[in-house]
Design a protein around this motif. Structure first.
Motif, short mmCIF file in Angstrom:
data_model
loop_
_atom_site.label_atom_id
_atom_site.label_comp_id
_atom_site.label_asym_id
_atom_site.label_seq_id
_atom_site.Cartn_x
_atom_site.Cartn_y
_atom_site.Cartn_z
N ARG A 1 -1.07 -19.82 -24.35
CA ARG A 1 -0.33 -19.24 -23.24
C ARG A 1 -1.05 -17.97 -22.81
N SER A 2 -1.05 -17.71 -21.52
CA SER A 2 -1.72 -16.52 -21.00
C SER A 2 -0.80 -15.77 -20.05
N MET A 3 -0.98 -14.46 -20.01
CA MET A 3 -0.23 -13.61 -19.10
C MET A 3 -1.19 -12.59 -18.51
N CYS A 4 -1.19 -12.47 -17.19
CA CYS A 4 -2.08 -11.55 -16.50
C CYS A 4 -1.35 -10.24 -16.22
N ASP A 5 -1.92 -9.15 -16.65
CA ASP A 5 -1.37 -7.82 -16.37
C ASP A 5 -2.34 -7.06 -15.49
N TRP A 6 -1.81 -6.13 -14.70
CA TRP A 6 -2.67 -5.28 -13.89
C TRP A 6 -2.00 -3.93 -13.67
N VAL A 7 -2.84 -2.94 -13.40
CA VAL A 7 -2.39 -1.60 -13.05
C VAL A 7 -3.14 -1.20 -11.80
N ALA A 8 -2.41 -0.85 -10.72
CA ALA A 8 -3.05 -0.49 -9.45
C ALA A 8 -2.86 1.00 -9.18
N ARG A 9 -3.93 1.62 -8.70
CA ARG A 9 -3.90 3.03 -8.29
C ARG A 9 -4.54 3.14 -6.91
N PRO A 10 -4.03 4.02 -6.07
CA PRO A 10 -4.60 4.16 -4.73
C PRO A 10 -5.99 4.80 -4.79
N VAL A 11 -6.83 4.43 -3.83
CA VAL A 11 -8.16 5.00 -3.72
C VAL A 11 -8.05 6.27 -2.87
N ARG A 12 -8.65 7.33 -3.34
CA ARG A 12 -8.60 8.59 -2.58
C ARG A 12 -9.43 8.44 -1.30
N GLY A 13 -8.84 8.87 -0.22
CA GLY A 13 -9.54 8.84 1.06
C GLY A 13 -9.46 7.54 1.79
N ALA A 14 -8.82 6.54 1.21
CA ALA A 14 -8.74 5.23 1.89
C ALA A 14 -7.43 5.09 2.62
N ALA B 1 -5.91 -8.80 -2.69
CA ALA B 1 -6.35 -8.61 -1.31
C ALA B 1 -6.57 -7.13 -1.01
N LEU B 2 -5.69 -6.28 -1.49
CA LEU B 2 -5.85 -4.84 -1.27
C LEU B 2 -7.08 -4.31 -2.01
N VAL C 1 0.85 -1.21 0.00
CA VAL C 1 0.00 0.00 0.00
C VAL C 1 0.87 1.24 0.00
N ARG C 2 1.92 1.24 0.81
CA ARG C 2 2.82 2.40 0.85
C ARG C 2 3.50 2.62 -0.49
N ALA C 3 3.95 1.54 -1.14
CA ALA C 3 4.61 1.66 -2.43
C ALA C 3 3.66 2.19 -3.50
N ILE C 4 2.42 1.72 -3.50
CA ILE C 4 1.44 2.17 -4.49
C ILE C 4 1.09 3.63 -4.26
#
Length: 85
Positions: A72-85, A47-48, A25-28
């Motif tokens: 073959r499959s590859m999972c990608d994701w992009v995470a952004r912090p939620v404001r106020g959380a 989980a976050l 969470v701190r890194a994101i």
């Protein structure tokens, strides 16, 4: 077993986060936008997202191997912090 850190969310819920989840969470929050393969696992990000601390955009890339004709499959994701959380 890892010691859980109790965190109160913006909506008043209290959740227990593992030390790995707290570091994630701190890194994101510090980076603003965090991409897959930058050091945080899919399980930690999922989980976050369940706790409502980050929003995650998931995508799956699938292709067929040239010689074996297996999918073959590859999972990608992009995470952004939620404001106020």
């Amino acid at each position: 077993m890892a010691r859980l850190t109790k965190v109160q969310l913006a909506d008043g819920r209290i959740v227990g986060l593992s030390p790995t989840q707290v570091r994630a969470v701190r890194a994101i929050r510090k980076a603003g936008t965090y991409y897959a393969y930058d050091g945080i696992s899919r399980a930690t990000v999922a989980a976050l997202e369940r706790h409502g601390l980050v929003t995650v955009k998931w995508s799956v890339l699938t292709w067929t191997a040239r010689r074996t004709y297996r999918n073959r499959s590859m999972c990608d994701w992009v995470a952004r912090p939620v404001r106020g959380a």
